[in-house]
Design a protein around this motif. Structure first.
Motif, mmCIF file in Angstrom:
data_model
loop_
_atom_site.group_PDB
_atom_site.id
_atom_site.type_symbol
_atom_site.label_atom_id
_atom_site.label_comp_id
_atom_site.label_asym_id
_atom_site.label_seq_id
_atom_site.Cartn_x
_atom_site.Cartn_y
_atom_site.Cartn_z
ATOM 1 N N ASP A 136 -10.762 -1.841 9.423
ATOM 2 C CA ASP A 136 -12.078 -2.100 8.839
ATOM 3 C C ASP A 136 -12.761 -3.306 9.477
ATOM 4 O O ASP A 136 -13.982 -3.448 9.397
ATOM 5 C CB ASP A 136 -11.951 -2.324 7.325
ATOM 6 C CG ASP A 136 -10.920 -3.400 6.989
ATOM 7 O OD1 ASP A 136 -9.781 -3.283 7.472
ATOM 8 O OD2 ASP A 136 -11.251 -4.340 6.246
ATOM 9 N N ARG A 171 0.829 -1.205 0.000
ATOM 10 C CA ARG A 171 0.000 0.000 0.000
ATOM 11 C C ARG A 171 0.866 1.260 0.000
ATOM 12 O O ARG A 171 0.555 2.242 -0.668
ATOM 13 C CB ARG A 171 -0.930 -0.012 1.217
ATOM 14 C CG ARG A 171 -1.726 1.239 1.442
ATOM 15 C CD ARG A 171 -2.757 1.491 0.352
ATOM 16 N NE ARG A 171 -3.840 0.530 0.379
ATOM 17 C CZ ARG A 171 -4.934 0.636 -0.387
ATOM 18 N NH1 ARG A 171 -5.053 1.661 -1.246
ATOM 19 N NH2 ARG A 171 -5.884 -0.285 -0.340
ATOM 20 N N ARG A 205 -5.995 -2.780 3.571
ATOM 21 C CA ARG A 205 -6.901 -3.289 2.536
ATOM 22 C C ARG A 205 -7.694 -2.158 1.876
ATOM 23 O O ARG A 205 -7.823 -2.116 0.655
ATOM 24 C CB ARG A 205 -7.871 -4.313 3.146
ATOM 25 C CG ARG A 205 -8.702 -5.051 2.108
ATOM 26 C CD ARG A 205 -9.578 -6.107 2.762
ATOM 27 N NE ARG A 205 -10.626 -5.499 3.561
ATOM 28 C CZ ARG A 205 -11.791 -5.089 3.069
ATOM 29 N NH1 ARG A 205 -12.054 -5.212 1.773
ATOM 30 N NH2 ARG A 205 -12.702 -4.552 3.860
ATOM 31 N N THR A 206 -8.205 -1.207 2.687
ATOM 32 C CA THR A 206 -9.041 -0.135 2.131
ATOM 33 C C THR A 206 -8.279 1.165 1.908
ATOM 34 O O THR A 206 -8.749 2.039 1.182
ATOM 35 C CB THR A 206 -10.220 0.147 3.075
ATOM 36 O OG1 THR A 206 -9.718 0.697 4.308
ATOM 37 C CG2 THR A 206 -10.997 -1.127 3.371
ATOM 38 N N GLY A 207 -7.131 1.325 2.536
ATOM 39 C CA GLY A 207 -6.378 2.571 2.418
ATOM 40 C C GLY A 207 -6.693 3.578 3.510
ATOM 41 O O GLY A 207 -6.089 4.658 3.567
ATOM 42 N N GLU A 208 -7.609 3.239 4.409
ATOM 43 C CA GLU A 208 -7.964 4.132 5.509
ATOM 44 C C GLU A 208 -6.746 4.417 6.389
ATOM 45 O O GLU A 208 -6.019 3.518 6.785
ATOM 46 C CB GLU A 208 -9.070 3.487 6.366
ATOM 47 C CG GLU A 208 -9.445 4.265 7.613
ATOM 48 C CD GLU A 208 -10.354 3.472 8.551
ATOM 49 O OE1 GLU A 208 -10.522 3.903 9.700
ATOM 50 O OE2 GLU A 208 -10.877 2.425 8.115
ATOM 51 N N SER A 262 -6.012 0.827 7.578
ATOM 52 C CA SER A 262 -6.450 -0.418 6.948
ATOM 53 C C SER A 262 -5.679 -0.545 5.638
ATOM 54 O O SER A 262 -5.918 0.230 4.704
ATOM 55 C CB SER A 262 -7.955 -0.420 6.682
ATOM 56 O OG SER A 262 -8.305 -1.537 5.880
ATOM 57 N N LYS A 293 -5.904 -3.326 9.936
ATOM 58 C CA LYS A 293 -7.192 -4.031 9.808
ATOM 59 C C LYS A 293 -8.286 -3.301 10.582
ATOM 60 O O LYS A 293 -9.151 -3.918 11.223
ATOM 61 C CB LYS A 293 -7.066 -5.489 10.271
ATOM 62 C CG LYS A 293 -5.955 -6.262 9.548
ATOM 63 C CD LYS A 293 -5.932 -7.730 9.902
ATOM 64 C CE LYS A 293 -4.757 -8.439 9.224
ATOM 65 N NZ LYS A 293 -4.716 -9.894 9.521
#
Length: 464
Positions: free
Chosen positions: A370, A266, A393-396, A391, A368
């Protein structure tokens, strides 16, 4: 944050789709039975795990801690390619010296093995050779301890020459403590009638099978240590080159399966193998990237840690783990959705202490987000004030993490104000890459520059 097209690799080998397929092909094939064999070489055998029953001994802490430890053992077993059929947990002040669990529990375990059709027992702890042997004699199936299980997982995932050598060295260190004869082979010797001698005058001390095994293992370990020394020299040269250019080093560390490789991808677009399995990454991956203000730094992924990481692995991977101690900043990645993230943080810091890395500045990355419980995240933030919630996975939260990295990276030490001739664009480029530019103006005789740079670069600029 940009990505430098020039990729700085510490170890060879690209993580691509083919490699993922190859790794998947190493998984154990369901349906292959494992029979207990008469092994004369060593106590440790290559694992062929299939249908397993887990056994844990709860000696301290809460019941929840004991259950979390057994749940982690289940994940380890599944990562090695096993089907977990049952799990038993016993409360004791200390493990039984003869069988790890008490005699009554051995009978219960034997009944569970027979009822489920399991062919392997995995114990949540490191067993002495006598405990392994006694349990196998009583249950009539193979018994494996936590250390051997983790070593097997590492053996499956090691890819580079250095990773394979490190794992083999750790396995041999484990084996050499467990060498023993098997049945009538305990005192087998090469002298006397066994070697064609004729009694008195023809017998000699010979060499026992154990001594032969031990000598071969010691010889192999010496060869592996020489290979690792040579491989480490190559890596040290690359690190020295980065240090000479004053490139800060950021290391991503943390508990296994916390999402370190996902975070590296990421942040840098590294394309590293990402898999929902423990110890999917063993070989360090280093990428060169830069901050929003243009400062270049390297970011490295490292092998994941785990509770009670076998001492043999810490020793074998010491040269790799030392990258954490030599870094300028550690991103300590934590799986915020895990049942016991605080326990994972403590386990990782235990390894940090063993490799003398507690002095390195640390950012706790609660990954993680999310999937995590917001209340648990809030409690972790209260316990770890220098933390960022993300996160991968989501980029948050990634932008907040990048800002924290930029703030914590070491600042160049020397402030200079010079005019750089236009023909010395190489020095100006170094300032852009490794320094912080405060003012820059193009004049008739060169570029007027006010910046913070390293000592070495300051000497070169002041000499103009």
């Amino acid at each position: 944050m940009g990505i430098d097209p020039a990729v700085d690799r510490d170890l060879e080998g690209a993580h691509d789709g083919l490699e993922l397929a190859e790794r998947q092909s190493l998984r154990r094939v369901a349906g292959l039975r494992t029979e207990l064999e008469d092994i004369t070489e060593v106590e440790y055998r290559q694992l062929r795990l299939e249908r397993v029953v887990l056994v844990g001994v709860w000696t301290e802490g809460s019941a929840e801690d004991a259950e979390n430890s057994l749940a982690e053992l289940k994940l380890l077993a599944e990562t090695a390619g096993s089907d977990v059929l049952d799990a038993l947990l016993q409360r004791r002040q200390r493990p039984d010296p003869a069988t790890f669990i008490g005699s009554g529990k051995v009978e219960e375990l034997t009944a569970a093995v027979q009822a489920t059709g399991a062919d392997t027992i995995i114990c949540d702890g490191e067993l002495a050779p006598s405990q392994l042997r006694n349990l196998e004699d009583r249950t009539k199936v193979k018994v494996v301890d936590r250390t051997a299980l983790i070593l097997d997982i590492f053996a499956q995932h090691a890819k580079s020459a250095e990773g394979k050598a490190q794992v083999e060295l750790a396995q041999l260190q484990y084996q050499t403590q467990r060498l023993r004869g098997w049945g009538g082979n305990l005192s087998r010797q090469a002298g006397g009638r066994a070697a064609g001698g004729e009694g008195i005058g023809g017998r000699g001390p010979g060499e026992t099978k154990l001594e032969t095994d031990r000598r071969r293992i010691q010889s192999r370990m010496a060869k592996l240590r020489r290979e690792l020394t040579a491989l480490r020299t190559t890596r040290d040269i690359k690190k020295a080159r980065r240090r000479r250019n004053e490139v800060p080093a950021v290391v991503i560390a943390g508990y296994t399966n916390a999402g370190k490789s996902s975070l590296l991808n990421r942040l840098t677009g590294a394309g590293v193998l990402v898999e929902d399995a423990l110890f999917a990454t063993l070989d360090p991956t280093t990428r060169k990237t830069q901050t929003s203000d243009g400062r270049v730094f390297t970011m490295s992924d490292t092998v994941g840690f785990v509770r009670h990481l076998p001492h043999q692995l810490v020793e074998a991977f010491r040269s790799t783990l030392e990258e954490v101690a030599e870094a300028d900043l550690v991103l300590h990645v934590v799986d915020a959705s895990h049942p016991d993230p605080a326990g994972q943080i403590a386990a990782v810091r235990e390894v940090f202490a063993e490799i003398e890395a507690l002095h390195v500045p640390e950012i706790i990355v609660l990954n993680k987000a999310d999937a995590a419980d917001p209340l648990e995240v809030k409690q972790l933030l209260a316990r770890e004030p220098h933390a960022v919630v993300v996160s991968a996975r989501t980029g948050e939260g990634v932008d907040e993490l990048l800002a924290a990295i930029e703030a914590d990276l070491p600042r160049p030490a020397v402030r200079v104000e010079v005019v750089v001739p236009y023909e010395r664009g190489d020095l100006l480029n170094q300032v852009h890459e490794t320094g912080e530019i405060e003012e820059l103006a193009h004049e008739s005789d060169g570029t007027h520059l006010v910046a913070r740079v390293s000592d070495d670069l300051a000497h070169q600029l002041n000499a103009l």
